[in-house]
Design an enzyme around this catalytic site. Sequence first.
Site, PDB file in Angstrom:
ATOM      1  N   CYS A   1      70.302  49.552  65.919  1.00 13.22           N
ATOM      2  CA  CYS A   1      69.431  48.190  65.719  1.00 13.22           C
ATOM      3  C   CYS A   1      69.369  48.047  64.185  1.00 13.22           C
ATOM      4  CB  CYS A   1      68.058  48.367  66.329  1.00 13.22           C
ATOM      5  SG  CYS A   1      66.994  47.136  65.958  1.00 13.22           S
ATOM      6  N   GLY A   2      70.155  47.032  63.896  1.00 10.78           N
ATOM      7  CA  GLY A   2      70.350  46.848  62.380  1.00 10.78           C
ATOM      8  C   GLY A   2      68.956  46.380  61.700  1.00 10.78           C
TER       9      GLY A   2
ATOM     10  N   ASN B   1      61.975  40.374  64.245  1.00 10.06           N
ATOM     11  CA  ASN B   1      62.352  41.318  65.181  1.00 10.06           C
ATOM     12  C   ASN B   1      61.365  42.549  65.202  1.00 10.06           C
ATOM     13  OD1 ASN B   1      65.438  43.059  66.025  1.00 10.06           O
ATOM     14  ND2 ASN B   1      63.833  42.699  67.192  1.00 10.06           N
TER      15      ASN B   1
ATOM     16  N   CYS C   1      68.375  39.663  65.378  1.00  8.70           N
ATOM     17  CA  CYS C   1      68.959  40.996  65.945  1.00  8.70           C
ATOM     18  C   CYS C   1      69.959  41.326  64.871  1.00  8.70           C
ATOM     19  CB  CYS C   1      69.897  40.744  67.323  1.00  8.70           C
ATOM     20  SG  CYS C   1      70.840  42.075  67.942  1.00  8.70           S
ATOM     21  N   GLY C   2      69.780  42.545  64.196  1.00  5.43           N
ATOM     22  CA  GLY C   2      70.707  42.874  63.081  1.00  5.43           C
ATOM     23  C   GLY C   2      71.728  42.787  63.312  1.00  5.43           C
ATOM     24  N   THR C   3      72.352  43.755  64.442  1.00  4.00           N
ATOM     25  CA  THR C   3      73.824  44.082  64.771  1.00  4.00           C
ATOM     26  C   THR C   3      74.314  42.832  65.429  1.00  4.00           C
ATOM     27  OG1 THR C   3      72.868  44.798  66.880  1.00  4.00           O
ATOM     28  CG2 THR C   3      73.389  46.430  65.295  1.00  4.00           C
TER      29      THR C   3
ATOM     30  N   ASN D   1      64.588  50.254  73.691  1.00  2.16           N
ATOM     31  CA  ASN D   1      64.299  48.645  73.800  1.00  2.16           C
ATOM     32  C   ASN D   1      63.167  48.571  74.546  1.00  2.16           C
ATOM     33  OD1 ASN D   1      67.031  47.340  72.755  1.00  2.16           O
ATOM     34  ND2 ASN D   1      67.968  48.192  74.690  1.00  2.16           N
TER      35      ASN D   1
END
Length: 295
Positions: free
Chosen positions: A87-88, A11, A229-231, A78
Amino acid sequence: MKFTKGHGTQNDFVVLPDVHIKRDLSVAAVQALCDRQRGLGADGVLRVTTVGAALEGGVLAEKPAGVSSEDWFMDYRNADGSIAEMCGNGVRVFAHYLRSVGLEHRDEFVVASLAGPRPVRINSWSQLTADVTVDMGPVKEFGAGEAIVGGRRFSGLAIDVGNPHLACVDAVLTTEQLRILDVGAPVTFDEQLFPDGVNVEVLTAPSAGPANTVHMRVHERGVGETRSCGTGTVAAAYAALRHIGQRTGEVVVNIPGGQVRVTVTGESSFLRGPSMLLADGEISDEWWGGIGACG
């Protein structure tokens, strides 16, 4: 203006050190930077600043709860130029960047975001790679919904991890079926449940064994499909635990960009995974000045 290119489980982000808010990150500027043909190419932009500077520069209208003016602030955009709460994967890259360039000398510190404070711990690091754990805060379940992804209908849990998610566990979905699913196509979802849009995760049911393991793909709000995607991995881990009748535990989440480990407790959730900083460079003032004319 200097920049660094980095990614967390593929990511990828453009990191901009702009502590004193000297650049206007307009929608057009972010879109151009993230464009993979006419810009640097990325899933998003991480501006490095502090809470105090962001307040003075008009990036923040008010101080997020639980943070101080001296805390680092991750101003995340974004690829479509929209502002995202959290954003994790970005936090891991952001923290790694601070440590690698000497702006931060501690291995444990707080990164502020629009979703609030995110304490981080850098478990190990070099100039190129790092292993970072992020305290992602509590996971909040606020209902159930459906989405159509790649022409297939999925049911899932509505989950808040600082931003909205619909995490869909499909008990009969195989890893091969997940691999060929068209996650990049526009998704359909309940706009009343998610008036500001939603990140949609599709995942396999947890595998049997000592470690709960799932495979996941994600369609990110404002971006489309991303390699990670972290979250989203946190939301997926929570949904996987709920699928087997639990609310706490550890889940290994496999995404196209790699693997992360998520721990959900009664009070919070923790995301552990890699970060890589692969290139440094400089964006010319002439390019910035011509953003509006870029074709």
